[in-house]
Design a protein around this motif. Sequence first.
Motif, PDB file in Angstrom:
ATOM      1  N   LYS A  38       2.539  -5.395   8.439  1.00 16.79           N
ATOM      2  CA  LYS A  38       2.224  -6.758   7.399  1.00 16.79           C
ATOM      3  C   LYS A  38       2.766  -6.018   6.313  1.00 16.79           C
ATOM      4  O   LYS A  38       3.525  -6.281   5.209  1.00 16.79           O
ATOM      5  CB  LYS A  38       1.463  -7.756   7.354  1.00 16.79           C
ATOM      6  N   GLU A  39       1.449  -5.546   5.223  1.00 22.23           N
ATOM      7  CA  GLU A  39       1.751  -4.600   3.947  1.00 22.23           C
ATOM      8  C   GLU A  39       2.469  -3.143   3.943  1.00 22.23           C
ATOM      9  O   GLU A  39       3.156  -2.862   2.216  1.00 22.23           O
ATOM     10  CB  GLU A  39       0.166  -4.105   3.842  1.00 22.23           C
ATOM     11  N   LEU A  40       3.167  -2.850   4.909  1.00 20.02           N
ATOM     12  CA  LEU A  40       4.669  -2.323   4.820  1.00 20.02           C
ATOM     13  C   LEU A  40       5.384  -2.890   4.639  1.00 20.02           C
ATOM     14  O   LEU A  40       6.432  -2.844   3.634  1.00 20.02           O
ATOM     15  CB  LEU A  40       4.522  -0.727   6.118  1.00 20.02           C
ATOM     16  N   ASP A  42       6.152  -5.664   3.703  1.00 16.45           N
ATOM     17  CA  ASP A  42       5.125  -6.235   2.277  1.00 16.45           C
ATOM     18  C   ASP A  42       6.490  -5.635   0.990  1.00 16.45           C
ATOM     19  O   ASP A  42       6.753  -5.970   0.327  1.00 16.45           O
ATOM     20  CB  ASP A  42       4.629  -6.777   1.749  1.00 16.45           C
ATOM     21  N   MET A  43       6.234  -4.426   0.814  1.00 15.15           N
ATOM     22  CA  MET A  43       6.927  -3.613  -0.294  1.00 15.15           C
ATOM     23  C   MET A  43       9.028  -3.866  -0.063  1.00 15.15           C
ATOM     24  O   MET A  43       8.768  -3.014  -1.321  1.00 15.15           O
ATOM     25  CB  MET A  43       5.719  -2.197   0.482  1.00 15.15           C
ATOM     26  N   LYS A  90      -3.581   3.138   4.008  1.00 10.98           N
ATOM     27  CA  LYS A  90      -3.556   2.514   5.070  1.00 10.98           C
ATOM     28  C   LYS A  90      -1.534   2.177   5.250  1.00 10.98           C
ATOM     29  O   LYS A  90      -0.809   1.722   5.755  1.00 10.98           O
ATOM     30  CB  LYS A  90      -3.427   0.924   4.665  1.00 10.98           C
ATOM     31  N   GLU A  91      -1.162   2.855   3.776  1.00 14.90           N
ATOM     32  CA  GLU A  91       0.992   2.103   4.099  1.00 14.90           C
ATOM     33  C   GLU A  91       0.839   3.233   4.615  1.00 14.90           C
ATOM     34  O   GLU A  91       1.772   3.185   5.244  1.00 14.90           O
ATOM     35  CB  GLU A  91       1.204   1.880   2.662  1.00 14.90           C
ATOM     36  N   GLN A  94       0.703   3.270   8.214  1.00 16.03           N
ATOM     37  CA  GLN A  94       0.999   2.033   8.754  1.00 16.03           C
ATOM     38  C   GLN A  94       2.685   2.311   8.786  1.00 16.03           C
ATOM     39  O   GLN A  94       3.317   2.639  10.016  1.00 16.03           O
ATOM     40  CB  GLN A  94       1.587   1.015   8.224  1.00 16.03           C
TER      41      GLN A  94
END
Length: 132
Positions: A38-40, A42-43, A90-91, A94
């Motif tokens: 998700k975080e990846l 969202d970028m 984290k990114e 991922q």
Amino acid sequence: MEEQQTTVTTYEKIGGEPTVARLCDRFYERMDGTPQFKELRDMHPADLKGSRDKLYMFLSGWFGGPDLFVEQFGHPRLRARHMPFAIGVKERDQWVACMVLAMEDVGIEENIRKILIGNFFNTADFMRNREG
């Protein structure tokens, strides 16, 4: 007579343009459809086509095939191009995990995947611009 040595590029070893294209498609499909990324995700913009096309052009040259990214955009300047995004451990992790799954999905041989995972990790780690 001298024997001519031929170096087989990663691009050729994995199957060239069709495999690189499938790898990029699969990478963004995985990223788009997997909650753990998700975080990846969202970028990235809502429409992933531009991101996918740039990754395809970059990987083509990075794997030893046609240097499409450089031809269209000049030097990749990866770190500078990624500076607007907060990239931490984290990114990075991922991105690498998503690429590992994509490589498995498209059938890149394990011995080549192992080398690429190290290369991808080192490059992704270089993109980090924040702690954590």
